[in-house]
Structures are given as C-alpha cells and as structure tokens.
Design a protein around this motif. Structure first.
Motif, PDB file in Angstrom:
ATOM      1  N   ARG A  21       0.816  -1.228   0.000  1.00 45.97           N
ATOM      2  CA  ARG A  21       0.000   0.000   0.000  1.00 45.97           C
ATOM      3  C   ARG A  21       0.838   1.261   0.000  1.00 45.97           C
ATOM      4  O   ARG A  21       0.410   2.319  -0.470  1.00 45.97           O
ATOM      5  N   LEU A  22       2.058   1.162   0.598  1.00 46.68           N
ATOM      6  CA  LEU A  22       2.908   2.349   0.714  1.00 46.68           C
ATOM      7  C   LEU A  22       4.090   2.298  -0.252  1.00 46.68           C
ATOM      8  O   LEU A  22       5.043   3.050  -0.103  1.00 46.68           O
ATOM      9  N   GLY A  23       4.033   1.389  -1.211  1.00 45.90           N
ATOM     10  CA  GLY A  23       5.055   1.412  -2.257  1.00 45.90           C
ATOM     11  C   GLY A  23       6.177   0.411  -2.112  1.00 45.90           C
ATOM     12  O   GLY A  23       7.171   0.477  -2.835  1.00 45.90           O
ATOM     13  N   GLY A  24       6.045  -0.532  -1.176  1.00 49.08           N
ATOM     14  CA  GLY A  24       7.074  -1.575  -1.064  1.00 49.08           C
ATOM     15  C   GLY A  24       8.352  -1.057  -0.446  1.00 49.08           C
ATOM     16  O   GLY A  24       8.366  -0.014   0.213  1.00 49.08           O
ATOM     17  N   ALA A  25       9.429  -1.795  -0.672  1.00 49.85           N
ATOM     18  CA  ALA A  25      10.712  -1.477  -0.036  1.00 49.85           C
ATOM     19  C   ALA A  25      11.343  -0.220  -0.635  1.00 49.85           C
ATOM     20  O   ALA A  25      10.988   0.200  -1.744  1.00 49.85           O
ATOM     21  N   VAL A  26      12.279   0.361   0.118  1.00 48.89           N
ATOM     22  CA  VAL A  26      13.153   1.389  -0.449  1.00 48.89           C
ATOM     23  C   VAL A  26      14.346   0.641  -1.035  1.00 48.89           C
ATOM     24  O   VAL A  26      14.991  -0.153  -0.347  1.00 48.89           O
ATOM     25  N   MET A  27      14.637   0.866  -2.323  1.00 50.55           N
ATOM     26  CA  MET A  27      15.719   0.111  -2.956  1.00 50.55           C
ATOM     27  C   MET A  27      17.077   0.684  -2.553  1.00 50.55           C
ATOM     28  O   MET A  27      17.252   1.906  -2.565  1.00 50.55           O
ATOM     29  N   PRO A  28      18.053  -0.172  -2.242  1.00 53.00           N
ATOM     30  CA  PRO A  28      19.410   0.303  -1.955  1.00 53.00           C
ATOM     31  C   PRO A  28      20.016   0.944  -3.213  1.00 53.00           C
ATOM     32  O   PRO A  28      19.608   0.609  -4.332  1.00 53.00           O
ATOM     33  N   PRO A  29      20.997   1.847  -3.048  1.00 46.77           N
ATOM     34  CA  PRO A  29      21.584   2.542  -4.197  1.00 46.77           C
ATOM     35  C   PRO A  29      22.117   1.591  -5.277  1.00 46.77           C
ATOM     36  O   PRO A  29      21.954   1.854  -6.469  1.00 46.77           O
ATOM     37  N   GLU A  30      22.703   0.466  -4.871  1.00 49.13           N
ATOM     38  CA  GLU A  30      23.245  -0.484  -5.866  1.00 49.13           C
ATOM     39  C   GLU A  30      22.124  -1.053  -6.736  1.00 49.13           C
ATOM     40  O   GLU A  30      22.316  -1.326  -7.920  1.00 49.13           O
ATOM     41  N   VAL A  31      20.956  -1.249  -6.132  1.00 48.42           N
ATOM     42  CA  VAL A  31      19.823  -1.809  -6.873  1.00 48.42           C
ATOM     43  C   VAL A  31      19.268  -0.750  -7.841  1.00 48.42           C
ATOM     44  O   VAL A  31      18.963  -1.052  -8.998  1.00 48.42           O
ATOM     45  N   VAL A  32      19.203   0.485  -7.362  1.00 46.39           N
ATOM     46  CA  VAL A  32      18.747   1.586  -8.222  1.00 46.39           C
ATOM     47  C   VAL A  32      19.696   1.738  -9.410  1.00 46.39           C
ATOM     48  O   VAL A  32      19.260   1.892 -10.554  1.00 46.39           O
ATOM     49  N   ALA A 210       6.678 -19.271  -4.514  1.00 44.97           N
ATOM     50  CA  ALA A 210       6.657 -17.837  -4.836  1.00 44.97           C
ATOM     51  C   ALA A 210       7.240 -17.027  -3.677  1.00 44.97           C
ATOM     52  O   ALA A 210       6.854 -17.226  -2.520  1.00 44.97           O
ATOM     53  N   PHE A 211       8.188 -16.147  -4.006  1.00 46.82           N
ATOM     54  CA  PHE A 211       8.724 -15.185  -3.041  1.00 46.82           C
ATOM     55  C   PHE A 211       8.487 -13.769  -3.576  1.00 46.82           C
ATOM     56  O   PHE A 211       8.510 -13.546  -4.786  1.00 46.82           O
ATOM     57  N   SER A 212       8.343 -12.818  -2.662  1.00 48.35           N
ATOM     58  CA  SER A 212       8.252 -11.414  -3.062  1.00 48.35           C
ATOM     59  C   SER A 212       9.643 -10.843  -3.292  1.00 48.35           C
ATOM     60  O   SER A 212      10.562 -11.136  -2.533  1.00 48.35           O
ATOM     61  N   GLY A 213       9.794  -9.989  -4.299  1.00 48.37           N
ATOM     62  CA  GLY A 213      11.076  -9.313  -4.510  1.00 48.37           C
ATOM     63  C   GLY A 213      11.082  -7.925  -3.895  1.00 48.37           C
ATOM     64  O   GLY A 213      12.139  -7.345  -3.650  1.00 48.37           O
ATOM     65  N   GLY A 214       9.894  -7.383  -3.656  1.00 52.96           N
ATOM     66  CA  GLY A 214       9.790  -5.995  -3.190  1.00 52.96           C
ATOM     67  C   GLY A 214       9.627  -5.857  -1.691  1.00 52.96           C
ATOM     68  O   GLY A 214       9.314  -4.781  -1.203  1.00 52.96           O
ATOM     69  N   LYS A 215       9.810  -6.946  -0.955  1.00 50.72           N
ATOM     70  CA  LYS A 215       9.745  -6.859   0.510  1.00 50.72           C
ATOM     71  C   LYS A 215      11.192  -6.872   1.033  1.00 50.72           C
ATOM     72  O   LYS A 215      11.946  -5.972   0.700  1.00 50.72           O
ATOM     73  N   SER A 216      11.579  -7.912   1.767  1.00 52.32           N
ATOM     74  CA  SER A 216      12.910  -7.874   2.407  1.00 52.32           C
ATOM     75  C   SER A 216      14.088  -7.971   1.436  1.00 52.32           C
ATOM     76  O   SER A 216      15.199  -7.573   1.771  1.00 52.32           O
ATOM     77  N   ILE A 217      13.852  -8.498   0.238  1.00 52.21           N
ATOM     78  CA  ILE A 217      14.952  -8.565  -0.738  1.00 52.21           C
ATOM     79  C   ILE A 217      15.295  -7.156  -1.240  1.00 52.21           C
ATOM     80  O   ILE A 217      16.401  -6.887  -1.654  1.00 52.21           O
ATOM     81  N   ARG A 218      14.327  -6.262  -1.149  1.00 47.23           N
ATOM     82  CA  ARG A 218      14.494  -4.847  -1.495  1.00 47.23           C
ATOM     83  C   ARG A 218      14.741  -4.595  -2.983  1.00 47.23           C
ATOM     84  O   ARG A 218      15.465  -3.685  -3.376  1.00 47.23           O
TER      85      ARG A 218
END
Ligand SMILES: *Cc1c(COP(=O)(O)O)cnc(C)c1O
Length: 399
Positions: A21-32, A210-218
């Motif tokens: 609802r709030l947009g999932g994880a904040v991506m680390p700079p390396e992922v961005v 199935a695993f989420s990519g936008g939760k703890s994996i960030r």
C-alpha cells in the motif's frame, strides 16, 4: 525525493515496513544503479530470464526460476504452469479450464485475498480443514489426511501458504501429494528473512514456490520470484514471455525452454499481461545478490539502537514500549508502543489517524491497533526522518 514533490505529492515517513500500500521497499543505491544501467540497453528477455533462472536456482537450491511481477503474479504463473504443463493447447485455453483437471486444494485456515492470484488462472479452490482455533471451537489445525481425502480425478494441485506457524508441516504434505502425483504450489511471499528460507522452503520438495522481490529482498516493488521444478518454470516462462516470433527463428536457450518437448510454439499466453521489464529483472537479481550475501545485516543493530532511542524518548509518556525481536540476527526488530488510552483520552486509531494526517504523513504499523498498540517497523524509515518521527510521536502521545 524531489521527484515526488515536483509531481505534487509529499513523501511520507513510513514506519510500517515494505507494505504494498505504501510502495514496497526502499531500494538500496546499488539496486537503483542496476535498474538505471539496465534501462539504457536492450536484450532478448528469454535469454535474460534464462540467466536469472541460473542465479535463482543457485540462491534457492531449485532446478530453475524466473523473475515475475511480484509474488502474487508468481502464484498466478505457478497455477497456470500446473494447469497447462508444456501443452501449448492448454496454455491457449487458460483461464478457461472446463474439462481439465482444475481443482486446487487449500486449507480453509489459509484462505486470503491472495486467493485471487490462484483463481485468476482458472483454478477452482476446494477447501479442507476448519478454522477451529479462530472460531474458539477446538484446538486442532488442518491435517495431511484431510488434503488426501479431498483428492479426486479433478485435482490439479495443492496450494499452501507458508509461515513459521503454518500447519500441516509442508514437507509431510508434499510427501503425501507426490505419492498421489499432485504438485504443490507454495506462497512464501513474506517469509524472508531468515535468508535460509530461500533454500529451506524449496528443500521440502514443493514443486513451485513464490517469493516477493519488493519486501525484504528490497528489489523493485513489483518484482517477485517463482522457482522450483524445471518443466513448471518453463511453462510459466512461456505463458509470460512475449511470443511474437517466427517458429523458424525462435531459438530460446535450450536448457531453459526445451523446444523439442513442446507440443507447438505457444502464442502469447495468459500471463503476457504480467510481463516483467528488463530493468526489473536485472535490479531484482542485484537485490537478491545483496540479500543473500548478508549486505543488509549491519542495518539490524542500527535499527535496534534507533528504536530504543524512541522508547527512551517516550519514557515519560502514558505508553509502554517493548522491543520485539525474532531472536535471529537477520530479522529487523520492531517497537510496540502500547497506549494508555484513558490517560491519552484518545484511542490508538485516533493517534494513528492524527499521525497520517500530519505533515509529513507518518504511517505506523497498524496490525495491533485493536490491542491499543502502535508498531514501528524500521526498514523503510530514511536516515534523515528519525528525528522528525521521534518528535512527532512524542507530541502525539502527550495527553
Ligand atoms: C505480500 C504477499 C503476497 C503478494 O506479494 P507481492 O510481491 O506484493 O505480489 C502474497 N502472499 C502473501 C502471504 C504476502 O504476504
């Protein structure tokens, strides 16, 4: 963060964790950075997914895997794969499954809004077990024999929602299912950390997970992983990939899509509407690399220290704070703030509403509001937001 202001929306202080609802994880700079790099060149997606499959199979101990547009999409793809297998004709028919094996058995206690993801592919859910504990009518959970008793000639699969407390034991259920030649699809969307679950859940021999990519994996919010049995991953990939090519020219990587095993070259499949972008695949793989290499672990003591500082700042307020830890070194702690509603003259819902209504809006974990408790989950709070968060909580919790 100025892009949001430029558009006319103010970023919030998210003390609620990586919720959708709030947009999932904040991506680390390396992922961005991986996302940005990937966006500036193009590659054939079936080759990219074949590479992703190798990375995912290493990380999960499975035969194969694909990046999906989230765990919910992975559940739809996993269902579609079980329903159609490598039969191009069946792929063409989905989500219409009349006359096919189309029943998925599910424990009544595991049903949720995510059922849509399974039903969307054309599965019919058949419930077993009871919700006796919630109904305060008994002490037992769903048992393996109940699934076995529900198997008929229409049964296509079993769907199971994994959590630490889920019953029956998944490995026992899979053993029974395989004796009856029935595949098991597992929703493990939010079961990370601990990182070992990436391998431990597939080690039950469940067929697709199935695993989420936008939760703890960030990774990006709309990413996920589907991993498991090779033929099912091939089927899922075929039903999602764009198939607009000439059969004469179509040469997908053989180990990923063995063309000789197909009944024909499928057209766009049912899951073409869940297509994954190259940027999502590449950045999810980067996030998976960070997550599995332990790059996020140093954040845990930092979170603990900051939450304890908030507890200290609230020590003279009509609340009692408790730091909640899972007892491993990977899971971020949370802070539960139990309110004395009569001294505050406000309910937890009132406080929560007030925090959301302020500027910037603050969203706290809302799962325990009925127990008069606010929950602070630290993973999406930006470094520069902690001071404001502390001050605003202190003000809101002053009678
Ligand atoms: C979050 C979640 C999902 C959906 O995951 P997405 O990656 O957001 O699609 C599915 N099932 C459970 C149990 C979840 O917690």
């Amino acid at each position: 963060m100025s892009i949001y202001r430029e558009l006319g929306i103010e970023p919030i202080i998210n003390a609620s964790g990586s919720v959708t609802r709030l947009g999932g994880a904040v991506m680390p700079p390396e992922v961005v950075q991986a996302y940005v790099d990937a966006a500036q060149a193009t590659v054939p997606l079936e080759h990219l997914q074949a590479l992703a499959s190798k990375r995912i199979s290493e990380a999960t101990g499975t035969d194969a895997g694909i990046v999906t547009t989230g765990a919910a999409a992975a559940l739809t793809l996993g269902t579609a794969a079980i329903l159609a297998g490598l039969d191009a004709g069946k792929m063409e028919r989905l989500p219409h499954t009349d006359g096919m094996k189309n029943e998925f058995i599910i424990a009544r206690e595991q049903r949720s809004g995510y059922d849509h993801a399974v039903r969307a592919a054309g599965a019919r859910l058949v419930e077993v077990g009871f919700n006796e504990i919630i109904a305060n009518a008994g002490v037992r959970r769903t048992e393996v024999w109940e699934y076995e008793a529900a198997i008929t000639e229409k049964t296509a699969g079993i769907v199971y929602v994994y959590s630490t407390g889920s019953r029956p034991n998944l490995a026992d259920l899979v053993r029974m299912a395989h004796v009856n030649d029935i595949p098991v699809l597992v929703d493990a969307a939010g079961e990370l950390p601990p990182c070992e679950n990436l391998k431990a859940i597939p080690a039950t021999r469940a067929d697709v997970i199935a695993f989420s990519g936008g939760k703890s994996i960030r990774g990006p919010q709309s990413t996920g992983i589907l991993c498991g049995r090779k033929d099912l991953i091939t089927s899922a990939a075929l039903q999602m990939l764009d198939m607009d090519d000439h059969p004469e020219l179509w040469t997908p990587p053989e180990e990923f899509i063995p063309v000789s095993k197909l009944t024909g070259m499928p057209r766009h499949g049912f899951c073409r509407s869940m297509k994954v972008a190259k940027e999502q695949i590449v950045s999810l793989l980067k996030a998976l690399e960070l997550f599995t290499s332990g790059a996020y672990l140093p954040l845990v003591p930092k979170y603990r220290e900051r939450l304890l500082a908030i507890a200290a700042a609230l020590s003279n307020h009509p609340v009692s704070c408790e730091l909640i830890e899972k007892g491993d070194e990977e899971s971020p702690p949370s802070l539960e703030i139990r309110l004395d509603e009569s001294r505050l003259q406000q309910t937890a819902f009132d406080i929560c509403r007030g925090l959301r209504g302020g500027s910037p809006a603050i969203y706290v974990g809302h799962g325990k509001l009925p127990q008069k408790t606010l929950v602070l989950i630290p993973t999406c709070i930006r470094d520069e937001q902690w001071t404001t968060l502390t001050k605003r909580l202190s003000d809101a919790l002053t009678p």
